[in-house]
Design an enzyme around this catalytic site. Structure first.
Site, short mmCIF file in Angstrom:
data_model
loop_
_atom_site.label_atom_id
_atom_site.label_comp_id
_atom_site.label_asym_id
_atom_site.label_seq_id
_atom_site.Cartn_x
_atom_site.Cartn_y
_atom_site.Cartn_z
N ASP A 1 1.32 -1.18 0.25
CA ASP A 1 0.06 -0.25 -0.09
C ASP A 1 1.24 0.80 -0.46
OD1 ASP A 1 -2.21 1.58 2.66
OD2 ASP A 1 -2.40 1.46 0.23
N ASP B 1 -1.89 5.29 -5.47
CA ASP B 1 -2.21 4.04 -4.33
C ASP B 1 -2.11 2.85 -4.80
OD1 ASP B 1 -4.55 5.14 -1.26
OD2 ASP B 1 -2.82 3.41 -1.66
C1 LIG Z 1 -10.96 7.00 -0.14
S1 LIG Z 1 -9.15 5.76 -0.21
C2 LIG Z 1 -10.12 4.27 0.07
C3 LIG Z 1 -9.37 2.55 0.27
N1 LIG Z 1 -9.57 1.46 0.05
C4 LIG Z 1 -9.96 1.00 -1.14
O1 LIG Z 1 -10.10 1.23 -2.25
C5 LIG Z 1 -10.86 0.02 -0.60
C6 LIG Z 1 -10.16 -1.97 -0.92
C7 LIG Z 1 -10.33 -3.13 -0.59
C8 LIG Z 1 -10.17 -3.70 0.53
C9 LIG Z 1 -11.44 -4.47 0.69
C10 LIG Z 1 -11.52 -5.18 0.54
C11 LIG Z 1 -11.25 -4.69 -1.31
C12 LIG Z 1 -11.10 -3.55 -1.30
O2 LIG Z 1 -11.59 -0.90 -1.69
C13 LIG Z 1 -12.81 0.48 -1.72
O3 LIG Z 1 -13.26 1.03 -0.61
N2 LIG Z 1 -13.15 0.03 -3.11
C14 LIG Z 1 -13.26 -0.98 -3.88
C15 LIG Z 1 -15.02 -1.81 -4.29
C16 LIG Z 1 -15.78 -1.07 -4.95
N3 LIG Z 1 -17.21 -1.80 -4.89
C17 LIG Z 1 -16.00 -0.25 -3.51
C18 LIG Z 1 -14.97 1.05 -3.61
C19 LIG Z 1 -8.41 2.65 0.98
O4 LIG Z 1 -9.09 3.33 2.54
N4 LIG Z 1 -7.19 2.64 1.30
C20 LIG Z 1 -5.92 2.71 1.86
C21 LIG Z 1 -5.62 0.75 1.54
C22 LIG Z 1 -6.54 0.11 1.74
C23 LIG Z 1 -6.90 -0.17 3.27
C24 LIG Z 1 -8.09 -1.34 3.36
C25 LIG Z 1 -7.16 -2.34 3.19
C26 LIG Z 1 -6.58 -2.50 1.78
C27 LIG Z 1 -5.95 -1.27 1.98
C28 LIG Z 1 -4.64 3.46 1.71
O5 LIG Z 1 -3.99 2.99 0.53
C29 LIG Z 1 -5.63 4.81 1.43
O6 LIG Z 1 -5.45 5.43 2.96
C30 LIG Z 1 -6.15 6.35 2.91
C31 LIG Z 1 -6.70 6.88 2.04
C32 LIG Z 1 -6.92 8.60 2.25
N5 LIG Z 1 -7.00 8.67 3.78
C33 LIG Z 1 -6.58 8.28 4.61
C34 LIG Z 1 -6.03 6.82 3.57
#
Ligand SMILES: CSC[C@H](NC(=O)[C@H](Cc1ccccc1)OC(=O)N1CCC(N)CC1)C(=O)N[C@@H](CC1CCCCC1)[C@@H](O)COc1ccncc1
Length: 329
Positions: free
Chosen positions: A35, A219
């Protein structure tokens, strides 16, 4: 010295990318999510409540002869999707793609949120953001890449994420054969812990790039391409059946639609994301309604060039020169 690790999509929607990481002596191999949007290496462990840990591969520091407790240190992190985890800290040897960091802070989870409990394809994260973003207290720890950088042939790594096929994270070298186009470089801003950069313009469907710059982050831990509403609207105005779906919390459209491409300028190059990379997946198994890979960043406050964008390119995360390189794939 260099390292090279394969990475694989977690599911048919390329939701996450999974990379095997070896921790401890003897090696304990865990599937982790690399990540570039965060800066903590944390894992499900023998300290994670049994009810939360089932289905996950666990790191057991007690079974590693090289594990040492970092006494008094704790960590707690919340991600953009509101998922969270927290715990205590060990140091141990961590090997990625054949390259070992001897004394890496390995953050052991004593608490994980529901999303992580349910997401059994990964057993934690490897933060590849800037050290300033690390959440260990009282003394923040370095990322695996930061610890490795000085020993690598070059202080950089590349991400080659692919749609429904094996890609790679390479450390210390650039395999230019992975790309079709020339690598365009642009300054990276690591002040917030992310790999921030500015795209110089964008276009829909192969038109000429405009000069509306977009500042965002590269990202690998975010699935989608998240951009401002005006750009999202300009794109979906070309998609007849596109509409906002409240339950899906995003724009959906008929899966049969022929989606236009989306291009952005960076470092003097143009990166074009093909229409089929922007048609992510049916909203449910067998549905003829599909969820868009391009969605609004309005709720988050920063623009995120996530996996949907990264899949179109070979991306160079160049810490030594504080820059990002992008080349069309
Ligand atoms: C608006 S940052 C949203 C982003 N999380 C996503 O992208 C998740 C990833 C996921 C997780 C579990 C199963 C499938 C997909 O996926 C979805 O949110 N989606 C995909 C599926 C879709 N149907 C709905 C939307 C996110 O927090 N990333 C962080 C790392 C992430 C955390 C969760 C586990 C996987 C890695 C990171 O890089 C970015 O941290 C921040 C970004 C902005 N300020 C603060 C923190």
């Amino acid at each position: 010295q260099t390292g090279s690790a394969n990475t694989n999509p977690s599911d048919s929607a390329d939701d996450e990318y999974i990379t095997s990481v070896s921790i401890g002596t003897p090696a304990q191999v865990l599937p982790l999510d690399f990540d570039t949007g965060s800066s903590d290496l944390w894992v499900f462990s023998s300290e994670t409540p049994k009810s939360s840990a089932s289905g996950h591969t666990l790191y057991s520091p007690s079974k590693s002869s090289t594990a040492k407790k970092l006494s008094g240190s704790t960590w707690s992190i919340e991600y953009g999707d509101k998922s969270s985890s927290s715990g205590d800290v060990y140091t141990d040897v961590v090997t990625i793609g054949g390259f070992s960091v001897k004394t890496q802070a390995v953050e052991s989870a004593t608490k994980v949120s529901t999303q992580f409990v349910q997401d059994t394809v990964i057993s934690g994260l490897v933060g590849l953001g800037f050290d300033v973003g690390n959440q260990v207290s009282p003394r923040p720890q370095k990322t695996w890449f930061s610890n490795a950088a000085n020993s690598l042939a070059e202080p950089l790594f590349t991400a080659d994420l692919r749609h429904q096929e094996t890609g790679s994270y390479n450390f210390g070298f650039i395999d230019t054969s992975l790309a079709k186009g020339t690598i365009g470089y642009t300054p990276a801003d690591g002040s917030e812990g992310y790999w921030g950069f500015t795209a110089t313009g964008y276009s829909v469907g192969g038109a000429k790039l405009n000069r509306n710059s977009i500042t965002g982050i590269a990202d690998t831990g975010t699935t989608l391409l998240l951009l401002p509403d005006n750009i999202v609207d300009a794109y979906y105005n070309n998609v007849e059946s596109a509409q906002y779906d409240d339950s899906q919390e995003g724009v959906v459209f008929d899966c049969s639609e022929d989606l236009p491409s989306f291009s952005f300028g960076v470092g003097g190059q143009t990166i074009t994301i093909s229409g089929d990379l922007l048609n992510l997946t049916p909203i449910e198994e067998g549905s003829s309604t599909c969820f868009g890979g391009l969605q609004s960043s309005a709720d988050i406050g920063i623009n995120i060039f996530g996996d949907v964008a990264l899949k179109a390119a070979l991306v160079v995360f160049d810490l030594g020169n504080e820059r990002l390189g992008w080349a069309q794939k």
